[in-house]
Design a protein around this motif. Structure first.
Motif, PDB file in Angstrom:
ATOM      1  N   ASP A 342      13.346  -0.328 -11.496  1.00 60.33           N
ATOM      2  CA  ASP A 342      13.714  -0.010 -10.105  1.00 60.33           C
ATOM      3  C   ASP A 342      14.798  -0.962  -9.600  1.00 60.33           C
ATOM      4  N   TRP A 343      14.666  -2.227  -9.959  1.00 62.87           N
ATOM      5  CA  TRP A 343      15.670  -3.200  -9.521  1.00 62.87           C
ATOM      6  C   TRP A 343      17.008  -2.934 -10.203  1.00 62.87           C
ATOM      7  N   ALA A 344      16.957  -2.587 -11.495  1.00 63.49           N
ATOM      8  CA  ALA A 344      18.195  -2.306 -12.221  1.00 63.49           C
ATOM      9  C   ALA A 344      18.924  -1.119 -11.604  1.00 63.49           C
ATOM     10  N   GLU A 345      18.176  -0.087 -11.232  1.00 64.72           N
ATOM     11  CA  GLU A 345      18.797   1.074 -10.584  1.00 64.72           C
ATOM     12  C   GLU A 345      19.354   0.694  -9.220  1.00 64.72           C
ATOM     13  N   GLY A 346      18.622  -0.156  -8.511  1.00 67.28           N
ATOM     14  CA  GLY A 346      19.062  -0.560  -7.177  1.00 67.28           C
ATOM     15  C   GLY A 346      20.379  -1.312  -7.195  1.00 67.28           C
ATOM     16  N   LEU A 347      20.636  -2.083  -8.253  1.00 71.43           N
ATOM     17  CA  LEU A 347      21.875  -2.856  -8.328  1.00 71.43           C
ATOM     18  C   LEU A 347      23.106  -1.984  -8.523  1.00 71.43           C
ATOM     19  N   LYS A 348      22.896  -0.731  -8.914  1.00 73.77           N
ATOM     20  CA  LYS A 348      24.041   0.180  -9.026  1.00 73.77           C
ATOM     21  C   LYS A 348      24.637   0.487  -7.654  1.00 73.77           C
ATOM     22  N   ALA A 349      23.819   0.333  -6.638  1.00 71.39           N
ATOM     23  CA  ALA A 349      24.296   0.620  -5.280  1.00 71.39           C
ATOM     24  C   ALA A 349      24.738  -0.636  -4.545  1.00 71.39           C
ATOM     25  N   VAL A 350      24.692  -1.782  -5.218  1.00 74.27           N
ATOM     26  CA  VAL A 350      25.097  -3.051  -4.604  1.00 74.27           C
ATOM     27  C   VAL A 350      26.500  -3.400  -5.083  1.00 74.27           C
ATOM     28  N   THR A 351      27.447  -3.453  -4.178  1.00 72.82           N
ATOM     29  CA  THR A 351      28.831  -3.744  -4.541  1.00 72.82           C
ATOM     30  C   THR A 351      29.013  -5.241  -4.751  1.00 72.82           C
ATOM     31  N   PHE A 352      29.534  -5.611  -5.915  1.00 74.41           N
ATOM     32  CA  PHE A 352      29.879  -7.007  -6.172  1.00 74.41           C
ATOM     33  C   PHE A 352      31.206  -7.335  -5.491  1.00 74.41           C
ATOM     34  N   HIS A 353      32.197  -6.483  -5.697  1.00 74.33           N
ATOM     35  CA  HIS A 353      33.504  -6.580  -5.048  1.00 74.33           C
ATOM     36  C   HIS A 353      34.120  -5.193  -5.135  1.00 74.33           C
ATOM     37  N   ASN A 354      34.801  -4.791  -4.057  1.00 73.48           N
ATOM     38  CA  ASN A 354      35.284  -3.407  -4.038  1.00 73.48           C
ATOM     39  C   ASN A 354      36.285  -3.103  -5.146  1.00 73.48           C
ATOM     40  N   LYS A 355      36.896  -4.129  -5.728  1.00 76.76           N
ATOM     41  CA  LYS A 355      37.825  -3.902  -6.839  1.00 76.76           C
ATOM     42  C   LYS A 355      37.205  -4.192  -8.197  1.00 76.76           C
ATOM     43  N   LEU A 356      35.979  -4.729  -8.200  1.00 71.90           N
ATOM     44  CA  LEU A 356      35.338  -5.100  -9.462  1.00 71.90           C
ATOM     45  C   LEU A 356      34.028  -4.357  -9.699  1.00 71.90           C
ATOM     46  N   GLY A 357      33.744  -3.380  -8.853  1.00 68.88           N
ATOM     47  CA  GLY A 357      32.585  -2.534  -9.089  1.00 68.88           C
ATOM     48  C   GLY A 357      31.293  -3.094  -8.540  1.00 68.88           C
ATOM     49  N   ALA A 360      25.688  -3.786 -11.038  1.00 69.99           N
ATOM     50  CA  ALA A 360      25.313  -3.214 -12.334  1.00 69.99           C
ATOM     51  C   ALA A 360      26.501  -3.220 -13.288  1.00 69.99           C
ATOM     52  N   ASP A 361      27.699  -2.896 -12.782  1.00 68.77           N
ATOM     53  CA  ASP A 361      28.902  -2.955 -13.624  1.00 68.77           C
ATOM     54  C   ASP A 361      29.128  -4.373 -14.128  1.00 68.77           C
ATOM     55  N   ARG A 362      28.956  -5.316 -13.236  1.00 67.22           N
ATOM     56  CA  ARG A 362      29.175  -6.713 -13.617  1.00 67.22           C
ATOM     57  C   ARG A 362      28.160  -7.156 -14.664  1.00 67.22           C
ATOM     58  N   ILE A 363      26.907  -6.762 -14.494  1.00 71.73           N
ATOM     59  CA  ILE A 363      25.866  -7.131 -15.462  1.00 71.73           C
ATOM     60  C   ILE A 363      26.201  -6.575 -16.840  1.00 71.73           C
ATOM     61  N   ALA A 364      26.725  -5.355 -16.893  1.00 68.38           N
ATOM     62  CA  ALA A 364      27.100  -4.762 -18.186  1.00 68.38           C
ATOM     63  C   ALA A 364      28.202  -5.580 -18.858  1.00 68.38           C
ATOM     64  N   ARG A 365      29.180  -6.022 -18.065  1.00 68.31           N
ATOM     65  CA  ARG A 365      30.255  -6.844 -18.638  1.00 68.31           C
ATOM     66  C   ARG A 365      29.707  -8.176 -19.148  1.00 68.31           C
ATOM     67  N   ILE A 366      28.840  -8.804 -18.347  1.00 72.47           N
ATOM     68  CA  ILE A 366      28.288 -10.104 -18.740  1.00 72.47           C
ATOM     69  C   ILE A 366      27.460  -9.970 -20.010  1.00 72.47           C
ATOM     70  N   ALA A 367      26.693  -8.887 -20.113  1.00 69.34           N
ATOM     71  CA  ALA A 367      25.863  -8.686 -21.300  1.00 69.34           C
ATOM     72  C   ALA A 367      26.724  -8.543 -22.553  1.00 69.34           C
ATOM     73  N   ALA A 368      27.805  -7.773 -22.457  1.00 65.38           N
ATOM     74  CA  ALA A 368      28.697  -7.599 -23.612  1.00 65.38           C
ATOM     75  C   ALA A 368      29.372  -8.916 -23.974  1.00 65.38           C
ATOM     76  N   LEU A 393      18.399  -9.302 -12.039  1.00 66.40           N
ATOM     77  CA  LEU A 393      17.591  -8.236 -11.443  1.00 66.40           C
ATOM     78  C   LEU A 393      16.770  -8.738 -10.264  1.00 66.40           C
ATOM     79  N   ASP A 394      16.450 -10.044 -10.247  1.00 65.55           N
ATOM     80  CA  ASP A 394      15.643 -10.544  -9.129  1.00 65.55           C
ATOM     81  C   ASP A 394      16.401 -10.509  -7.808  1.00 65.55           C
ATOM     82  N   LEU A 395      17.709 -10.221  -7.850  1.00 64.77           N
ATOM     83  CA  LEU A 395      18.461 -10.093  -6.600  1.00 64.77           C
ATOM     84  C   LEU A 395      17.923  -8.953  -5.737  1.00 64.77           C
TER      85      LEU A 395
END
Length: 694
Positions: A342-357, A360-368, A393-395
């Protein structure tokens, strides 16, 4: 000599402002007194929630007369120039003197300022200080124009010597200076007169006021420790809270209470954070279990029931706060045990930066990126990628929503509850570190991989969208992120080239696909600037750092620092200092000859053309140096390389003493210039000595 006592008595001053206010009061007043011609022996500033105090000892009773001469315009200068000079001096034309000056006659102004009594100066300085005091926030009240942090009630201003003390005549916005002050708001509210600083502190203590904040801190800490020890418990250190609480009370009374059994299962960090943030309570820990089982609160008064009523009220409020924390914890545990999807899905709706997605996008980059970094730090790639996917995810948890400072800490608890290995759970806690210059550096391989990936993604992302720090502005804390990478690399002696890590990060941002090399070079330069600051704080000279940065492999920070430390130690020795001078002399002669002759002397030095023993000795020394330095550099044994260079000092000194480089014999001259090139080339294997000062 006189002693000055100043007290500015007001409503409660916020605790966070008191330390700076003490220093500002001391600086503004003492600087003003000195500028006006007074001198003093010592000064001290104090504060309580209701007062700022300054004492100045050994103050001169009056300023000395001053005679100043100022040169003005020529006597035949335009009238406008003369008028301007008169305005600046405050004199009239008949008060000026005419004097011969070189080829012309000029006006001179002789300005005599008589000495002034200390009281007159103090009144001016204190009024200016009060009216211009640099509070972060201030307020105006009533009908006056004065602004102060809270309503100012009274001014105490006494100037005294062995013969007694007198009030300095002054007033600010209708507040007339006097010789009285007030004690504790509840325990001794009546005002009383004082005659000196010693009399002031003694009477304040009898009126239940501890003037010195350091004394209040020590009293709180010692009393709290003693009460905890008496119950077999220990006080959790919290220097920041101790300073804040000491700024909230004038007469600290330490009280200890127990936390309800229904809350003891909560993580200690939750209990400590909740009590510190909401109640300003210190935490008390059971050393055997590690649990937080009690609290310490500090009252501002003594009571007939020894604080029982105060403790009862505090416990009631604390129970309500901890009930909220327990609710958050129990709800979060249900999500964690279900896998945190549920938390992972919720982070898809949390904007890190409007130009950086999104996050969830950021987490995918960090994981890779963590997967790529893992082999370089000895971590398992799958574990590193998994840890990066879970670390933030605890965010979305309720607990972190209430207490943002617990992000990472709660992530570890939730990862363990989800059944993750401890290495992955620890990475959730540690991947934000180090946050500052004194923060601990993670050492577990998985944690290091995720921490590096997190910071490198931040840096490369904002570089990709051209949001770099400018001047003093760094809204995204990119300097701190770069310092974090530097400390992670150096603290764990990581040998990965920084350029490769930056390239991996930049390639994950589509904005830099076409110009990533330019961004990579710029970002590497930014890292080098941060490294210079970091190493200067470690005592390594800036020119030594520059000499090492100029060498190949300067993106290997561990190697670079190892080289800089060895070079600094070498240059600090007599051999290093003298060899540097010899190198600079050789380099200067060689550079001038190459410019003059239009050729490069870099090949062909032959000992058969040597004419002196010193020349032949230098050939032998260079042969031995090359034989020792080359393998030492391959093995990265900089200490051995520096030791080999040190042996060149004597032969080079002897060579320059005995040999003339620019001899009339062209063959010998060319041979000696090529020999100088060997000196330059050999030293250049270790560092760029042209950048070293001296």
């Amino acid at each position: 000599m006189s002693d000055l006592l100043i007290e500015l008595f007001s409503e409660e001053i916020p605790a966070r402002m008191q330390a700076a206010a003490r220093e500002n009061l001391k600086k503004l007043v003492t600087d003003g007194l000195v500028e006006a011609g007074l001198t003093y022996e010592s000064a001290g500033a104090f504060s309580t929630p209701r007062r700022l105090v300054l004492t100045v000892q050994g103050l001169t009773p009056e300023s000395k007369p001053v005679r100043e001469e100022r040169k003005g315009p020529r006597t035949d200068a335009p009238q406008a120039a003369l008028d301007g000079f008169l305005r600046s001096t405050g004199l009239t034309l008949d008060q000026l003197e005419k004097r011969a000056d070189k080829k012309a006659e000029v006006y001179f102004a002789v300005i005599e300022k008589p000495g002034r009594k200390a009281a007159e100066i103090i009144a001016e300085v204190l009024e200016r200080t009060i009216r211009t005091f640099p509070w972060p926030k201030s307020m105006r009240w009533g009908s006056g124009s004065l602004r102060w942090v809270r309503p100012l009630h009274s001014i105490l201003c006494l100037l005294g010597d062995e013969g007694g003390a007198e009030v300095v005549p002054m007033s600010v916005d209708g507040i007339v200076a006097g010789n009285t002050t007030g004690g504790h708001r509840f325990m001794a509210p009546a005002r009383f007169a004082v005659s000196s600083f010693d009399d002031y502190t003694a009477k304040l203590r009898r009126a239940f006021v501890m003037l010195d904040s350091a004394e209040r801190e020590a009293h709180i800490w010692n009393d709290a420790q003693n009460q905890a020890f008496a119950r077999g418990l220990e006080l959790v250190p919290d220097a920041g809270l101790l300073t804040e609480v000491a700024g909230l009370v004038e007469w600290p009374v330490v009280l200890m209470g127990a936390i309800g059994a229904e809350f003891l299962h909560l993580p200690p960090e939750v209990l400590q954070t909740s009590m510190r943030e909401h109640q300003k309570f210190f935490s008390v820990r059971n050393p055997k279990s590690g649990r937080i089982e009690g609290f310490v609160t500090v009252a501002n008064r003594e009571t007939a029931d020894n604080g029982a009523t105060i403790l009862k009220g505090n416990l009631k409020v604390l129970s309500a706060r901890l009930s909220d924390a327990r609710f958050f914890w129990e709800n979060d545990l249900r999500v964690a045990k279900a896998g945190m999807t549920d938390w992972a899905e919720g982070l898809k709706a949390v904007t890190f930066h409007n130009k950086l997605g999104s996050q969830a996008d950021r987490i995918a980059r960090i994981a890779a990126l963590a997967r790529e970094i893992a082999p370089l730090v000895g971590a398992d790639p799958d574990q590193a990628a998994r840890a990066a996917g879970l670390a933030k995810l605890d965010l979305r948890s309720a607990m972190v929503g209430e207490f943002p400072e617990l992000q990472g800490t709660m992530g570890r608890y939730y990862a363990l509850e989800a059944g993750e290995p401890e290495a992955i759970a620890n990475a959730a806690r540690d991947h934000y570190s180090p946050l500052g210059p004194s923060d601990a550096v993670p050492s577990e391989p998985v944690s290091v991989a995720v921490a590096l990936a997190d910071k490198i993604d931040t840096l490369t992302g904002f570089w990709a969208i051209d949001e770099k720090p400018t001047g003093s502005k760094d809204p995204f804390a990119l300097r701190r992120a770069a310092l974090g990478v530097i400390r992670l690399v150096l603290g764990n002696e990581i040998r990965a080239g920084l350029r490769a890590l930056l390239e991996a990060g930049l390639h994950r941002h589509k904005e830099t696909q076409r110009y990533y090399k330019e961004a990579e070079n710029d970002l590497l330069s930014f890292f080098h600037d941060r490294l210079k600051v970091f190493l200067r704080d470690q005592g390594i000279r800036h020119d030594v750092i520059d000499a090492c940065l100029a060498m190949p492999g300067n993106d290997d920070l561990t190697l670079l620092v190892k080289r800089a430390e060895a070079l600094q130690a070498f240059l600090g020795s007599d051999d290093g200092t003298n060899l540097l001078q010899g190198f600079k002399r050789a380099n200067n002669i060689l550079t001038q000859a190459e410019q003059k002759d239009g050729v490069e002397y870099s090949f062909g030095a032959d000992p058969k053309f040597a004419e002196t023993d010193e020349e032949r000795a230098l050939f032998a020394a260079l042969d031995a140096g090359e034989a020792a330095i080359a393998p030492a550099m391959v093995q990265e044994d900089f200490a051995a390389a520096m030791a080999a260079m040190a042996k060149l000092r004597a032969p080079i000194d002897a060579f320059f003493t005995a040999v003339q480089i620019n001899t009339d014999n062209a063959i010998v001259r060319r041979n000696r210039l090529n020999l100088l090139h060997r000196i330059r080339a050999l030293v250049a294997q270790v560092a760029d000595f042209t950048k070293v000062e001296g």
